[in-house]
Design an enzyme around this catalytic site. Structure first.
Site, PDB file in Angstrom:
ATOM      1  N   HIS A 190      -9.503   6.915  -5.191  1.00  0.00           N
ATOM      2  CA  HIS A 190      -9.181   8.060  -6.056  1.00  0.00           C
ATOM      3  C   HIS A 190      -8.809   9.296  -5.268  1.00  0.00           C
ATOM      4  O   HIS A 190      -7.869  10.011  -5.609  1.00  0.00           O
ATOM      5  CB  HIS A 190     -10.396   8.423  -6.917  1.00  0.00           C
ATOM      6  CG  HIS A 190     -10.869   7.301  -7.760  1.00  0.00           C
ATOM      7  ND1 HIS A 190     -12.097   6.729  -7.621  1.00  0.00           N
ATOM      8  CD2 HIS A 190     -10.264   6.626  -8.741  1.00  0.00           C
ATOM      9  CE1 HIS A 190     -12.229   5.760  -8.481  1.00  0.00           C
ATOM     10  NE2 HIS A 190     -11.127   5.661  -9.177  1.00  0.00           N
ATOM     11  N   CYS A 206       7.231  -1.240  -7.715  1.00  0.00           N
ATOM     12  CA  CYS A 206       6.465  -0.033  -8.090  1.00  0.00           C
ATOM     13  C   CYS A 206       5.174   0.145  -7.304  1.00  0.00           C
ATOM     14  O   CYS A 206       4.384   1.025  -7.636  1.00  0.00           O
ATOM     15  CB  CYS A 206       6.195  -0.015  -9.586  1.00  0.00           C
ATOM     16  SG  CYS A 206       5.199  -1.409 -10.149  1.00  0.00           S
TER      17      CYS A 206
HETATM   18  C1  PEP Z   1       0.492  -2.648  -7.868  1.00  0.00           C
HETATM   19  O1  PEP Z   1      -0.440  -3.463  -7.934  1.00  0.00           O
HETATM   20  O2  PEP Z   1       1.296  -2.605  -6.925  1.00  0.00           O
HETATM   21  C2  PEP Z   1       0.680  -1.645  -8.936  1.00  0.00           C
HETATM   22  C3  PEP Z   1       1.729  -0.868  -8.958  1.00  0.00           C
HETATM   23  O3  PEP Z   1      -0.275  -1.533  -9.882  1.00  0.00           O
HETATM   24  P1  PEP Z   1      -1.708  -0.852  -9.678  1.00  0.00           P
HETATM   25  O4  PEP Z   1      -1.689  -0.087  -8.395  1.00  0.00           O
HETATM   26  O5  PEP Z   1      -1.897   0.006 -10.885  1.00  0.00           O
HETATM   27  O6  PEP Z   1      -2.620  -2.035  -9.655  1.00  0.00           O
END
Ligand code: PEP
Ligand code: MG
Length: 585
Positions: free
Chosen positions: A191, A519
């Site tokens: 966090h 992402c």
């Molecule tokens: C990931 O796992 O790369 C992602 C974008 O999702 P999170 O970080 O929310 O698990």
């Protein structure tokens, strides 16, 4: 001579300033009252319960913080506060040891913090700081002076050094005065790192406990790009960092001036650069930062810190508002609960390995009503936005619904049959059809589990798009928990094993004519941009602050060169070799 400490780069940028050591703790133990008979246990217990109720109300308010990460941590504090162990231990200390409410609270909080510190599991050991944070609140209510130093008065150009920081600490930081943060523990996906990143403060974590023995006041440098922390800096090194810092800041300012233009490579390939959003603020700021839309809306913040899930109407209004705020695309990820993101009103069975347990889509398939309401609310918002009578001035926004943690084709088919089924409520309007084409929305999946990448060719015909989640993909491919600082450096998304899966996913999507976004946090690192495009990724969804710089990076690239680089990276045998290769260009 300059002393360089190596940690993990958690928030980019270079901070130069004077070291301030932050060592919070509980005040000295509160001595038991000399005359035990003077203690009325019933009265002390009532005093404690009143303080407890005040802190509970305080945390309830803090839980509603629009930044989901902040809200989530206060929800966790509240869960500790309401835990029977805390209440039982304090009650026993008051009734059996005849301690005052304050002395009993101090003793129990100290014991609980020590207990958590002794756990081998890094995650639980790291929760000791949350328990101390909670203890501070209770003792304040009980009228006790605390030793927790104030962070609000830090002087300009401060480099903050600490074991770890709570979100309460971060919330009170004068962000204009803190130019860098160095932490002994924690990880880039914790966090504190995510918040520091969104506040634009360079941060290096996992530097080890020797960090806490440094002398305050001396000059220090936080290099959040390379994960270095420097003290005893000689003049030549300081000069190099000063000019690097100036270049970094100037590049950011320049990038922002061009951020509103689309990003084309030199040879004319358009690469949409979208933003990841964890809160409504980030959605509303996305246009001004030049984002081509939201490529990942983490909807967990909508579901956490409350007693029941958000209703259909609430979700529809929220998504409708977001559609009016973004450029071109809004990708809403279905609730990704479980793992390290519990939601209080969903029954989570105790799991030894929550990251390998019932999280993401597995939880939604077990609780299909959550999925159906979220999908129908988004679909209604998208439908209304497509109606020119309701939205005459609005440029079309592509609305996407994305499923987290897919590991099999059956999961997608199950989701489709749930979404195509007649909604159980007469009181909400879900436009469903008999066909597999879900109207108004594109349906896609996160590729973040190795099995999904390996069978991407079978999954591609079942969906409209893929989005690669390298944060989870790397932790699963390299079998290293993303929240554990001891192994966090192993989960490098640039490891060739991860790159092969990204490449394989892109090839499968391309053959099926489906777009691929990426992402995970690595999408926001300019070092990785040519490689990711060379592997075949079509769109990048990045932390909001990184949108301008990633657009600028794309404009400097040539796709033929990116593909050559990708071929060379796939032939590397380690993440270090890939990073060395990227550093040469
Ligand atoms: C990931 O796992 O790369 C992602 C974008 O999702 P999170 O970080 O929310 O698990
Ligand atoms: Mg993920």
């Amino acid at each position: 001579m300059t002393q360089i400490m190596q940690g993990l780069a958690a928030a980019p940028g270079i901070g130069i300033g004077a070291l301030h050591l932050y060592r919070p703790g509980l005040a000295a133990p509160i001595a038991p009252t000399a005359d035990e008979a003077a203690i009325d246990p019933q009265e002390e217990w009532q005093t404690f319960l009143t303080a407890h109720a005040h802190v509970d109300a305080e945390l309830e308010e803090l839980e509603a913080n629009p930044n989901s990460f902040v809200g989530e941590i206060f929800a966790a504090h509240r869960a500790i506060l309401q835990d029977r162990t805390l209440l039982d231990w304090v009650q026993a200390a008051i009734y059996e040891e005849h301690l005052s409410a304050a002395a009993a609270t101090h003793k129990v909080i100290s014991n609980l913090a020590d207990l958590f510190r002794s756990f081998e599991d890094e995650y639980f050991a790291g929760r000791a700081i949350d328990i101390l944070d909670l203890g501070q609140r209770l003792l304040t209510q009980l009228g006790e002076a605390l030793s927790r130093p104030q962070l609000t008065q830090l002087p300009p150009q401060t480099i903050l050094v600490a074991e770890d920081l709570t979100l309460s600490d971060l919330a009170q930081l004068p962000v204009d005065h803190v130019v860098g943060i160095a932490l002994a523990y924690s990880t880039p996906t914790a966090h504190s790192a995510i918040l520091a990143r969104s506040q634009g403060i360079p941060l290096v974590c996992a530097l080890g406990p020797s960090l806490l023995h440094l002398l305050p006041g001396q000059n220090a440098v936080v290099d959040g790009n390379e994960g270095h922390f420097l003290v005893n800096i000689d003049a030549a090194v300081m000069e190099r960092y000063s000019s690097e810092q100036q270049e970094y800041l100037a590049a950011g300012v320049l990038a922002l001036t061009h951020a509103h233009k689309p990003a084309y490579t030199r040879d004319g390939v358009h690469v949409p650069i979208l933003a990841n959003a964890n809160s409504p603020q980030e959605v509303s700021q996305s246009r001004s930062m030049g984002a081509d839309g939201i490529g990942l809306l983490r909807t967990e913040y909508l579901f956490q810190g409350r007693a029941i899930p958000p209703s259909y109407d609430e979700q529809r209004a929220t998504y409708a508002e977001f559609i009016t705020q973004v450029n071109r695309q809004l990708t809403v990820r279905a609730l990704d609960a479980g793992g390290d993101k519990p939601v209080s009103y969903i029954v989570h069975h105790r799991e030894d390995n929550p990251f390998l347990g019932r999280r993401g889509i597995r939880l939604l398939l077990a609780e299909p009503e959550l999925l159906r309401v979220q999908y129908c609310a988004l679909q209604a918002a998208a439908h209304a936005a497509q109606d020119p009578a309701q939205n005459p001035a609005q440029a079309p926004v592509e609305v996407r619904f994305m499923l987290p943690m897919i590991s099999t084709a059956e999961e997608i088919l199950s989701v489709r049959s749930i979404l195509n089924a007649t909604p159980p409520h007469a009181n909400f309007d879900c436009d469903t059809t008999e066909s597999d084409d879900l109207p108004h929305l594109k349906l896609g999946i996160m590729i973040e589990v190795p099995s999904a990448a390996l069978i991407a060719a079978s999954l591609a015909p079942l969906v409209d798009f893929f989005s690669i989640g390298t944060n989870d993909l790397a932790q699963y491919v390299l079998a290293s928990d993303r929240t554990n600082s001891i192994v966090a450096n192993l989960a490098d998304p640039l490891h060739p094993a991860v790159l092969h899966l990204i490449y394989q996913t892109c090839i499968a999507a391309q053959a099926a004519g489906k777009p691929v976004s990426l992402c995970g946090e690595i999408a926001g690192d300019p070092l990785a941009t040519p490689l990711l495009l060379g592997l075949g990724v079509n769109e990048l969804s990045v932390p909001l602050f990184a949108v301008p710089i990633i657009k600028e990076t794309v404009r400097d690239l040539d796709m033929a060169h990116c593909r050559q680089l990708a071929t060379a990276a796939l032939a590397c045998s380690s993440a270090a070799a890939v990073r060395a290769l990227l550093a040469t260009i």
